[in-house]
Write an enzyme that holds these catalytic residues in place. Structure first.
Site, short mmCIF file in Angstrom:
data_model
loop_
_atom_site.label_atom_id
_atom_site.label_comp_id
_atom_site.label_asym_id
_atom_site.label_seq_id
_atom_site.Cartn_x
_atom_site.Cartn_y
_atom_site.Cartn_z
N SER A 1 0.83 -1.22 0.00
CA SER A 1 0.00 0.00 0.00
C SER A 1 0.85 1.25 0.00
CB SER A 1 -0.92 0.02 1.23
OG SER A 1 -1.62 -1.18 1.33
N1 SAH Z 1 -0.90 -4.97 3.82
C1 SAH Z 1 -0.09 -5.31 2.68
C2 SAH Z 1 -0.73 -4.96 1.35
C3 SAH Z 1 -1.95 -5.73 1.13
S1 SAH Z 1 -2.40 -6.05 -0.54
C4 SAH Z 1 1.29 -4.71 2.77
O1 SAH Z 1 1.57 -3.95 3.71
O2 SAH Z 1 2.13 -5.01 1.91
C5 SAH Z 1 -3.77 -7.08 -0.13
C6 SAH Z 1 -3.41 -8.49 0.25
O3 SAH Z 1 -4.59 -9.11 0.72
C7 SAH Z 1 -2.92 -9.30 -0.94
O4 SAH Z 1 -1.67 -9.87 -0.66
C8 SAH Z 1 -4.00 -10.37 -1.09
O5 SAH Z 1 -3.51 -11.62 -1.52
C9 SAH Z 1 -4.56 -10.47 0.33
N2 SAH Z 1 -5.90 -11.02 0.45
C10 SAH Z 1 -6.97 -10.83 -0.36
N3 SAH Z 1 -8.04 -11.51 0.09
C11 SAH Z 1 -7.64 -12.14 1.24
C12 SAH Z 1 -8.29 -13.01 2.16
N4 SAH Z 1 -9.57 -13.40 2.02
N5 SAH Z 1 -7.58 -13.48 3.21
C13 SAH Z 1 -6.27 -13.14 3.37
N6 SAH Z 1 -5.61 -12.33 2.53
C14 SAH Z 1 -6.28 -11.84 1.47
#
Ligand code: SAH
Length: 214
Positions: free
Chosen positions: A61
């Protein structure tokens, strides 16, 4: 005299200018090396205020959004925090410096494994990285003082809200998967939940189940 490279000084200035005022959050943003969480090719852009691509088609992000969500969580030292969407592990690292324990859940094995290794190598020992589905948190994980969702949800599942302790806060981007979402803050009160819409954001979608591809 500060030995900070100019891009890190700009990074702090940008966060302040955009309205981040919590000193503990600003110090934490300064302390966590974002360059360790981006791909090798993006090291030179690590302190720009923008989201960047990581493995599995996901993103780390934008720093302002990380700082803003962290500030809105009003973390206290003794808090137990759940993050849904580990991605690179950067947001988890930021959270972990401001609370006791972070459980972070990721649906891609590749991302969960690399975030776990990275966080361990950087010395973050109060973060547990779990391969799993944020829509289906194991009962054994208990309840949380704070929950932060870093992937877009079309709506906030009731089951997730129920994992908040009284007085607990959940923050999630809510809205269509492709398009703009609104950051929503839910506070658990004695009689139910208080909902506040914060700012517009763009996150990758939250998808159900553990990813079948790596
Ligand atoms: N917080 C992260 C960025 C998140 S991007 C950072 O600091 O880098 C969003 C992430 O959520 C992705 O890696 C995606 O694979 C994950 N995601 C999406 N749906 C999800 C779910 N149901 N359970 C766990 N992770 C999930």
């Amino acid at each position: 005299m500060s030995q900070e490279p100019p891009e890190k000084m700009m990074f702090q200035l940008t966060l302040r200018r955009r309205g981040i005022s919590d000193q503990a959050v600003l110090r934490t943003m300064e302390a966590v090396p974002r360059e360790a969480f981006v791909t090798a090719g993006d090291r030179g852009h690590a302190y720009r205020d923008s989201a960047l691509g990581i493995a599995c088609g996901q993103t780390i992000s934008q720093p302002f959004v990380v700082a803003y969500m962290t500030e809105q969580l009003k973390l206290q030292k003794d808090h137990k925090v759940l993050e849904i969407g580990t991605g690179s592990g950067y947001q988890a690292a930021v959270l972990s410096r401001l609370c006791t324990h972070v459980l972070t859940i990721e649906r891609y094995r590749t991302l969960a494994d690399s975030a776990r290794d990275r966080l361990e190598a950087l010395g973050y020992f109060n973060i547990e990285v779990m391969l799993g589905d944020g829509f289906d948190i194991p009962a054994g994980a208990g309840d949380f003082d704070r929950i932060i969702v870093t992937a877009a949800m079309e709506q906030i599942p009731e089951k997730l809200l129920e994992r908040l302790v009284p007085g607990g806060i959940l923050i999630a981007p809510v809205g269509p998967h492709h398009g703009t979402q609104t950051l929503v803050r839910m506070t658990r009160t004695e009689s139910g939940f208080e909902r506040k819409e914060l700012v517009d954001v763009r996150f990758v979608p939250a998808l159900p189940g553990i990813a079948r591809e790596l």
